[in-house]
Design a protein around this motif. Sequence first.
Motif, PDB file in Angstrom:
ATOM      1  N   ARG A 147       0.852  -1.199   0.000  1.00  0.00           N
ATOM      2  CA  ARG A 147       0.000   0.000   0.000  1.00  0.00           C
ATOM      3  C   ARG A 147       0.879   1.238   0.000  1.00  0.00           C
ATOM      4  NH1 ARG A 147      -2.945  -1.923   5.146  1.00  0.00           N
ATOM      5  NH2 ARG A 147      -3.785  -3.874   4.423  1.00  0.00           N
ATOM      6  N   ASN A 148       0.272   2.373  -0.250  1.00  0.00           N
ATOM      7  CA  ASN A 148       1.041   3.620  -0.266  1.00  0.00           C
ATOM      8  C   ASN A 148       1.651   3.907   1.098  1.00  0.00           C
ATOM      9  OD1 ASN A 148       0.693   4.208  -2.939  1.00  0.00           O
ATOM     10  ND2 ASN A 148      -1.146   5.437  -2.636  1.00  0.00           N
ATOM     11  N   GLY A 149       0.925   3.586   2.168  1.00  0.00           N
ATOM     12  CA  GLY A 149       1.451   3.816   3.512  1.00  0.00           C
ATOM     13  C   GLY A 149       2.683   2.982   3.798  1.00  0.00           C
ATOM     14  N   GLU A 150       2.677   1.752   3.312  1.00  0.00           N
ATOM     15  CA  GLU A 150       3.831   0.880   3.519  1.00  0.00           C
ATOM     16  C   GLU A 150       5.039   1.358   2.721  1.00  0.00           C
ATOM     17  OE1 GLU A 150       2.514  -3.015   2.553  1.00  0.00           O
ATOM     18  OE2 GLU A 150       1.273  -3.218   4.339  1.00  0.00           O
ATOM     19  N   LYS A 151       4.798   1.855   1.525  1.00  0.00           N
ATOM     20  CA  LYS A 151       5.905   2.391   0.717  1.00  0.00           C
ATOM     21  C   LYS A 151       6.518   3.604   1.404  1.00  0.00           C
ATOM     22  CE  LYS A 151       4.304   0.907  -3.823  1.00  0.00           C
ATOM     23  NZ  LYS A 151       3.833   1.366  -5.133  1.00  0.00           N
ATOM     24  N   GLY A 152       5.659   4.457   1.936  1.00  0.00           N
ATOM     25  CA  GLY A 152       6.153   5.646   2.639  1.00  0.00           C
ATOM     26  C   GLY A 152       6.939   5.278   3.879  1.00  0.00           C
ATOM     27  N   GLN A 153       6.446   4.275   4.609  1.00  0.00           N
ATOM     28  CA  GLN A 153       7.145   3.840   5.815  1.00  0.00           C
ATOM     29  C   GLN A 153       8.505   3.242   5.460  1.00  0.00           C
ATOM     30  OE1 GLN A 153       4.993   1.046   8.229  1.00  0.00           O
ATOM     31  NE2 GLN A 153       6.711   0.737   9.636  1.00  0.00           N
ATOM     32  N   THR A 154       8.557   2.474   4.410  1.00  0.00           N
ATOM     33  CA  THR A 154       9.826   1.879   3.968  1.00  0.00           C
ATOM     34  C   THR A 154      10.810   2.973   3.576  1.00  0.00           C
ATOM     35  OG1 THR A 154       8.644  -0.062   3.164  1.00  0.00           O
ATOM     36  CG2 THR A 154      10.872   0.269   2.343  1.00  0.00           C
ATOM     37  N   ALA A 155      10.342   3.978   2.861  1.00  0.00           N
ATOM     38  CA  ALA A 155      11.218   5.081   2.453  1.00  0.00           C
ATOM     39  C   ALA A 155      11.759   5.815   3.673  1.00  0.00           C
ATOM     40  CB  ALA A 155      10.461   6.040   1.545  1.00  0.00           C
TER      41      ALA A 155
ATOM     42  N   GLU B  83      12.114   4.589   6.684  1.00  0.00           N
ATOM     43  CA  GLU B  83      13.058   3.705   7.371  1.00  0.00           C
ATOM     44  C   GLU B  83      14.412   3.711   6.681  1.00  0.00           C
ATOM     45  OE1 GLU B  83      11.092  -0.029   7.485  1.00  0.00           O
ATOM     46  OE2 GLU B  83       9.789   0.525   9.155  1.00  0.00           O
ATOM     47  N   TYR B  84      14.421   3.669   5.352  1.00  0.00           N
ATOM     48  CA  TYR B  84      15.689   3.731   4.622  1.00  0.00           C
ATOM     49  C   TYR B  84      16.403   5.054   4.866  1.00  0.00           C
ATOM     50  CZ  TYR B  84      14.976  -0.560   1.939  1.00  0.00           C
ATOM     51  OH  TYR B  84      14.828  -1.861   1.561  1.00  0.00           O
ATOM     52  N   LEU B  85      15.675   6.139   4.855  1.00  0.00           N
ATOM     53  CA  LEU B  85      16.292   7.449   5.089  1.00  0.00           C
ATOM     54  C   LEU B  85      16.868   7.548   6.498  1.00  0.00           C
ATOM     55  CD1 LEU B  85      13.752   9.819   3.323  1.00  0.00           C
ATOM     56  CD2 LEU B  85      16.103   9.341   2.630  1.00  0.00           C
ATOM     57  N   LEU B  86      16.129   7.071   7.493  1.00  0.00           N
ATOM     58  CA  LEU B  86      16.632   7.122   8.869  1.00  0.00           C
ATOM     59  C   LEU B  86      17.859   6.229   9.046  1.00  0.00           C
ATOM     60  CD1 LEU B  86      13.346   7.144  10.977  1.00  0.00           C
ATOM     61  CD2 LEU B  86      14.995   8.990  10.699  1.00  0.00           C
ATOM     62  N   THR B  87      17.830   5.052   8.443  1.00  0.00           N
ATOM     63  CA  THR B  87      18.979   4.158   8.529  1.00  0.00           C
ATOM     64  C   THR B  87      20.199   4.788   7.880  1.00  0.00           C
ATOM     65  OG1 THR B  87      17.506   2.246   8.482  1.00  0.00           O
ATOM     66  CG2 THR B  87      19.824   1.852   7.975  1.00  0.00           C
ATOM     67  N   THR B  88      20.011   5.390   6.718  1.00  0.00           N
ATOM     68  CA  THR B  88      21.115   6.063   6.035  1.00  0.00           C
ATOM     69  C   THR B  88      21.665   7.210   6.878  1.00  0.00           C
ATOM     70  OG1 THR B  88      20.128   5.488   3.908  1.00  0.00           O
ATOM     71  CG2 THR B  88      21.780   7.241   3.914  1.00  0.00           C
TER      72      THR B  88
END
Length: 51
Positions: free
Chosen positions: A2-10, A12-17
């Motif tokens: 879903r769009n919410g899951e895509k946003g959450q994944t993005a 998470e990637y940004l915070l990890t980076t």
Amino acid sequence: MRNGEKGQTAVEYLLTTLILVTVFSTMFGFMQGQLKNLFTQAAIAILRSYY
């Protein structure tokens, strides 16, 4: 996904980076000062062995 899951994944990637960049830059700053001292001590030891 879903769009919410895509946003959450993005996010998470940004915070990890961001966390990894912060950790590595902090380690680099610390190690840079330590390496300067180690090279200075090594140079003194080498020079003393010759003179």
